[in-house]
Design an enzyme around this catalytic site. Sequence first.
Site, PDB file in Angstrom:
ATOM      1  N   HIS A 476       0.837  -1.200   0.000  1.00 14.30           N
ATOM      2  CA  HIS A 476       0.000   0.000   0.000  1.00 14.30           C
ATOM      3  C   HIS A 476       0.875   1.254   0.000  1.00 14.30           C
ATOM      4  CE1 HIS A 476      -4.169  -1.547   1.009  1.00 14.30           C
ATOM      5  NE2 HIS A 476      -3.429  -2.642   1.089  1.00 14.30           N
ATOM      6  N   GLU A 548       3.011  -0.474   4.243  1.00 14.90           N
ATOM      7  CA  GLU A 548       2.684   0.909   3.935  1.00 14.90           C
ATOM      8  C   GLU A 548       3.956   1.646   3.532  1.00 14.90           C
ATOM      9  OE1 GLU A 548      -0.227   2.271   3.842  1.00 14.90           O
ATOM     10  OE2 GLU A 548      -1.571   0.989   5.017  1.00 14.90           O
TER      11      GLU A 548
END
Length: 819
Positions: A476, A548
């Site tokens: 992500h 992330e």
Amino acid sequence: MFPALETELKQQTLPEAYEDFMYHHLQYYGYFKGPTCLSSTVHRQIEAVSRDSLMLSSPLLKSRQLLHDDLGEVNPRLREPRDLFAFFSTSGPLQAPRWPIECEVIKENIHHIEWVPPQPEYYYQPTGNEKAPEIVGEEKGTVVYQLDSVPTEDSYFTSSRVGGKPGIIKELAVTLQGPEDDTLLFESRFESGNLQKATRVNTYEYELTLRTDLYTNKHTQWFYFRIQNTRKDVTYRFTIVNLLKPKSLYTIGMKPLMYSQLDASTHSIGWRREGNEIRYYRSNTDDGQQPFYCLTWTIQFPHDQDTCFFAHFYPYTYTDLQCFLLSVANSPVQSQFCKLRTLCRSLAGNIVYLLTITNPARTPQEAAAKKAVVLTARVHPGESNGSWIMKGFLDFILSNSPDAQLLRDIFIFKVVPMLNPDGVIVGNYRCSLAGRDLNRHYKTILKESFPCIWHTRNMIKRLLEEREVLLYCDFHGHSRKSNIFLYGCNNNDHKFWLHERVFPLMLSKNAPDKFSFHSCNFKVQKCKEGTGRVVMWRMGILNSYTMESTFGGSTLGNRRDTHFTPEDLTSLGYHVCDTLLDFCDPDRTKFMQCLAELKELLQQEIHKKFKELGQDMDLEGSWSDISLTDIESSTSGSDSSFSDGLPVHLLNTTDELNQKKKMYKKKKRKPLQSRKQRNKQHQKSNLMQESKLTEDAPEGAGFASTLQKQPAFFKNSENTSSSMMKNEKPRLNELNGRDKGTSLGPSKMTTLILTKNKERMQREKPGFTVSCSPKRNTNPSQERAPDTKPNWSRNRYPATKGGRTTAVVYPSLHIYTYP
């Protein structure tokens, strides 16, 4: 197979009654268009024509599925049936992206070169005097670009086609009045583009409105658009007026990306960070429901009459992925151990690709013994940094590096490089064409509405039935935090306590200037139950992560206050492979070293929490009463959004499917037991209950005084309503002395812990900081190249590596795990 065709080639007389019937029969089903009976004259004409030309151009032959044999002679036979999971043709063109029928798409092909800046690109340093322009709007300004019809939440996806909306493409930009007209020309109707409106409010000042995700009224973050008719040595100001997030990395100086076509063609310079007077602030106008935020910056273009692009992050489109996969499919080496298949098709009909990567196994037993690793990316289409990490991983795992070959020998990699191709194509930030965040619907039963997520979960479910899945990771991007980090899930099993934190800690040691273990979080919140990370963890994958990656840059080491480039992200893909080898090394020294370090870090964090709350650190009870979930902060600071639920038109569908499941669900009947078996079971349960009461008796009295003065986040496991919270609490003997095989009483252990912690706190500042192994070089100024090895002692699989022979080229890959 075709008696009528054989008659056409060999018959010398009029057909018999049966053959006449077959002619009628086949003609009825469309195989022949000629008369039912052929005269001898026609036969002589047919025999005069070569058999090859007859098979290819006979006016009577409708089928195009017949083939020749190797000698060029006619041998009527059908082609092999089309592979249902076939990859696109390696010799033909790529499959063009399919767009919703409402979207207009320009015919130009947008392509950018890859380029790495020779020097680090530093953040803009805010002075506090940056201007915050007041929003003027189209009442006082001039609209110079605006999309006509944009689907909102009041509509939903119905159909798609290649090229989007049929008909003539309108010219949305204004018409220049002459060479002296300096109005900028905007465009965003290309793959991954996002800009809805541009308003000129001054000579060199423009207000920009981003398009929301299709079929929604929110999620404005990703932007990517083109500008033409630029002027050199003039300061332009651009202000995006409808952003929705109250916090952003732009507040600390992150710069937008700019691309100049003239610089690319003449100097081979690609995307670079540009912009001054950057400010992120709350708008003075809103729609009455939610406040808007603005991003403003100034810039000077490098050339006159140039074509430039602006983007939130380095774009990586669906076409870019197809070009990469086409090169893999055309490689005679990589195609031997990388098989590309179609996982499913998206709502718009775009292919969701699945890669299976592993070296051919010598025996079926060896293939069955391999563990699996599952990697996915781009479930959120506007987080293109996930694709760059995925590209780095694929570049390394498909290379001829000895470590890559070793990984392919011991693992089967299942890779879905782009989970949401529809959203990537249309330029969405978070949603698919269903108008929903797919990373909240991994538990969905709506196969037709969320096909990408449904098929991914189903593929992993079947994979778990065949073999162990060692690791799952979904790539992500993050718009509010710096560095790269992981979200994981606290393990419930005390046998594997803290094991889910070992891989992130190892990764932070292998990439110390990019990856931050301090930013990692392992709390499982109720609002995240539908995410891929939590669903896969519930299915039994212990090491289930969301990676992330920031849209900005690093705050670590010598990379502090610098932006990440595609090279930084692709190098992290290599570090993922490198850490995977460390994590699975048969020599468990590094694993146990990290586990011991994690226990020390946890103790430091607990003492830090006590100090912040002003509580005494003199614990009388066991550390098993301390929940890891209570110690950690919430992950609400992540970019994840709350689920909006299902669209209105899908609610009835869900109810119908649930009712059908209840109807067909069979009730499980417990097997009947004899009286002897029931008595035996009753006695066994009574004995277990008595032994449990005996064991718990001395502990209960010792904890009574302690529990009264414990803060709110330290609770007795008996008062906890969730069984998960009970399992997440570590045992005392696991925290100290378990590896040494010692067993200390609660009071002695508490005294020992407090003594050690007081001595440590006198020597060092308490905090949740990562202390690297003394065997490793921890100097942050020394950056390691992507292809260099970590400083850990490397003794990976000596028997396997040492005795490795030259790989045999197999004609096909024998895998047992295709979906």
